[in-house]
Design a protein around this motif. Structure first.
Motif, mmCIF file in Angstrom:
data_model
loop_
_atom_site.group_PDB
_atom_site.id
_atom_site.type_symbol
_atom_site.label_atom_id
_atom_site.label_comp_id
_atom_site.label_asym_id
_atom_site.label_seq_id
_atom_site.Cartn_x
_atom_site.Cartn_y
_atom_site.Cartn_z
ATOM 1 N N MET A 78 36.104 33.379 32.449
ATOM 2 C CA MET A 78 35.797 33.250 31.014
ATOM 3 C C MET A 78 34.572 34.100 30.678
ATOM 4 N N GLU A 79 34.712 34.981 29.687
ATOM 5 C CA GLU A 79 33.580 35.825 29.308
ATOM 6 C C GLU A 79 32.607 35.042 28.434
ATOM 7 N N THR A 80 31.321 35.212 28.706
ATOM 8 C CA THR A 80 30.337 34.516 27.884
ATOM 9 C C THR A 80 29.698 35.457 26.870
ATOM 10 N N THR A 81 29.602 36.743 27.227
ATOM 11 C CA THR A 81 29.019 37.680 26.268
ATOM 12 C C THR A 81 30.094 38.650 25.805
ATOM 13 N N LYS A 82 29.891 39.160 24.607
ATOM 14 C CA LYS A 82 30.877 40.099 24.063
ATOM 15 C C LYS A 82 30.737 41.449 24.751
ATOM 16 N N PRO A 83 31.861 42.123 25.010
ATOM 17 C CA PRO A 83 31.783 43.463 25.595
ATOM 18 C C PRO A 83 31.141 44.462 24.627
ATOM 19 N N ILE A 84 30.512 45.496 25.195
ATOM 20 C CA ILE A 84 29.969 46.600 24.385
ATOM 21 C C ILE A 84 31.122 47.550 24.081
ATOM 22 N N ILE A 85 31.237 47.937 22.813
ATOM 23 C CA ILE A 85 32.360 48.781 22.377
ATOM 24 C C ILE A 85 31.853 50.171 22.019
ATOM 25 N N ALA A 86 32.462 51.199 22.600
ATOM 26 C CA ALA A 86 32.183 52.585 22.170
ATOM 27 C C ALA A 86 33.408 53.101 21.435
ATOM 28 N N ILE A 87 33.181 53.714 20.276
ATOM 29 C CA ILE A 87 34.297 54.318 19.544
ATOM 30 C C ILE A 87 34.147 55.828 19.700
ATOM 31 N N LEU A 88 34.983 56.415 20.527
ATOM 32 C CA LEU A 88 34.880 57.850 20.841
ATOM 33 C C LEU A 88 35.582 58.644 19.737
ATOM 34 N N THR A 129 50.143 48.073 27.950
ATOM 35 C CA THR A 129 49.355 48.476 29.115
ATOM 36 C C THR A 129 50.017 47.934 30.372
ATOM 37 N N ASP A 130 49.684 48.550 31.500
ATOM 38 C CA ASP A 130 50.184 48.043 32.780
ATOM 39 C C ASP A 130 49.211 47.040 33.394
ATOM 40 N N ASN A 131 48.099 46.748 32.690
ATOM 41 C CA ASN A 131 47.046 45.891 33.233
ATOM 42 C C ASN A 131 46.867 44.683 32.302
ATOM 43 N N LEU A 132 47.378 43.512 32.744
ATOM 44 C CA LEU A 132 47.386 42.346 31.848
ATOM 45 C C LEU A 132 45.989 41.822 31.533
ATOM 46 N N GLU A 133 45.081 41.964 32.496
ATOM 47 C CA GLU A 133 43.702 41.513 32.246
ATOM 48 C C GLU A 133 43.082 42.342 31.115
ATOM 49 N N ALA A 134 43.333 43.646 31.174
ATOM 50 C CA ALA A 134 42.820 44.523 30.116
ATOM 51 C C ALA A 134 43.502 44.191 28.785
ATOM 52 N N ALA A 135 44.791 43.876 28.833
ATOM 53 C CA ALA A 135 45.513 43.525 27.599
ATOM 54 C C ALA A 135 44.863 42.329 26.928
ATOM 55 N N GLU A 136 44.516 41.313 27.724
ATOM 56 C CA GLU A 136 43.922 40.106 27.140
ATOM 57 C C GLU A 136 42.583 40.412 26.476
ATOM 58 N N LYS A 137 41.801 41.291 27.096
ATOM 59 C CA LYS A 137 40.503 41.645 26.498
ATOM 60 C C LYS A 137 40.690 42.367 25.168
ATOM 61 N N VAL A 138 41.692 43.238 25.113
ATOM 62 C CA VAL A 138 41.911 44.012 23.885
ATOM 63 C C VAL A 138 42.517 43.114 22.795
ATOM 64 N N ILE A 139 43.358 42.169 23.195
ATOM 65 C CA ILE A 139 43.916 41.221 22.211
ATOM 66 C C ILE A 139 42.768 40.412 21.593
ATOM 67 N N ARG A 140 41.831 39.978 22.429
ATOM 68 C CA ARG A 140 40.688 39.219 21.899
ATOM 69 C C ARG A 140 39.851 40.094 20.955
ATOM 70 N N LEU A 141 39.671 41.343 21.323
ATOM 71 C CA LEU A 141 38.896 42.266 20.488
ATOM 72 C C LEU A 141 39.567 42.435 19.117
ATOM 73 N N ALA A 142 40.884 42.620 19.139
ATOM 74 C CA ALA A 142 41.620 42.775 17.878
ATOM 75 C C ALA A 142 41.488 41.508 17.033
ATOM 76 N N GLN A 143 41.630 40.354 17.672
ATOM 77 C CA GLN A 143 41.533 39.088 16.931
ATOM 78 C C GLN A 143 40.150 38.924 16.319
ATOM 79 N N ASP A 144 39.122 39.274 17.075
ATOM 80 C CA ASP A 144 37.759 39.158 16.533
ATOM 81 C C ASP A 144 37.551 40.106 15.355
ATOM 82 N N GLY A 145 38.328 41.190 15.336
ATOM 83 C CA GLY A 145 38.258 42.122 14.205
ATOM 84 C C GLY A 145 39.145 41.710 13.046
#
Ligand code: NAP
Length: 233
Positions: free
Chosen positions: A1-11, A168-184
């Motif tokens: 479970m993540e406690t802090t929000k990830p840092i996001i870079a928009i390239l 994505t082929d990486n489900l862990e990464a998918a979950e992080k991005v789904i959370r990011l989208a939801q927070d947005g």
């Protein structure tokens, strides 16, 4: 479970799509870094976002420096610069992945290689598959946000009526991005492996055609029939 929000870079966060995503995530409390080929341009965009939101948390820097500092990099460069932009941050992402083997940085690819003047679906492989090939297996690539209209993202007075398909082929990464989208403020759904992203890219040919025919700038997609945790509108 993540406690802090990830840092996001928009390239390539100085164009149309990048600042829209940055606004939504900065508003939701994320540390957002705007990336550009020119640091001054990145700083100006960051400043404009801070001013709009009454914050001072958004910062700007060159793409490789932004990529090196981020947990999640979202690529929003113009389609024609897809390969050049990824190669420009490859060393930074690979070094970061080496430093943090168990929590590698994620590259989210929002690229849809469709020409506005003549919108046709692109041929495989998907842009995100190419990105994964160029970056190597240590940097998980996730395709997402290709169907989120910049104009809708930038209008903070309106909820986003646009669902995000995450491939994505990486489900862990998918979950992080789904959370990011939801927070947005977006509903997001896992929609299969990286190669499925070619369908999402092709979908944008339909969305551009809809925009042109109906004289709008916000055509998008909604998913039905799938249980999710809908975001509060
Ligand atoms: N616009 C939309 O509604 C929308 C919606 C969903 C997805 N997308 C996708 O998001 C991406 C960006 O779209 P956009 O409309 O925001 O594009 P854009 O405004 O035309 O360009 C975005 C940024 O690309 C960077 N760039 C240009 N040439 C470059 C190069 N040779 N190397 C590296 N970076 C370069 C520029 O940043 P710097 O000059 O600061 O480096 C520019 O600000 C596209 O792949 C598009 O398919 C767009």
């Amino acid at each position: 479970m993540e406690t802090t929000k990830p840092i996001i870079a928009i390239l390539g966060g100085t164009g149309k799509e990048g600042p829209g995503l940055a606004l939504r995530w900065a508003k939701a409390g994320y540390q957002v870094i705007i990336g550009s080929r020119q640091p001054e341009k990145a700083e100006n965009t960051a400043q404009a976002i801070n001013q709009q939101l009454g914050l001072n948390t958004v910062i700007g820097m060159e793409n490789p420096a932004a990529a090196h500092q981020a947990d999640i990099c979202v690529l929003t460069v113009v389609q024609s610069a897809h390969q050049e932009a990824i190669l420009s941050v490859r060393a930074a992402l690979q070094a970061s992945a080496k430093d943090r083997l168990h929590n590698p940085p994620i590259l989210v690819d929002a690229t849809a290689r469709v020409d506005f003047r003549n919108p046709l679906p692109p041929a495989p492989p998907a842009a995100a598959r190419l990105a994964q090939d160029w970056l190597g297996d240590n940097v998980p690539v996730v395709a997402a946000f290709q169907t989120a209209p910049a104009n809708a993202l930038r209008d903070l007075d309106q909820p986003i009526h646009s669902d995000i398909l995450v491939c994505t082929d990486n489900l862990e990464a998918a979950e992080k991005v789904i959370r990011l989208a939801q927070d947005g403020g977006m509903n997001a759904y896992y929609a299969g492996g990286l190669d499925n992203a070619i369908v999402v890219e092709g979908l944008t040919a339909l969305l551009i055609s809809l925009n042109k025919y109906y004289h709008v700038k916000t055509a998008s997609v909604r998913i039905s029939g799938v249980p999710t945790n809908p975001v509060e509108k």
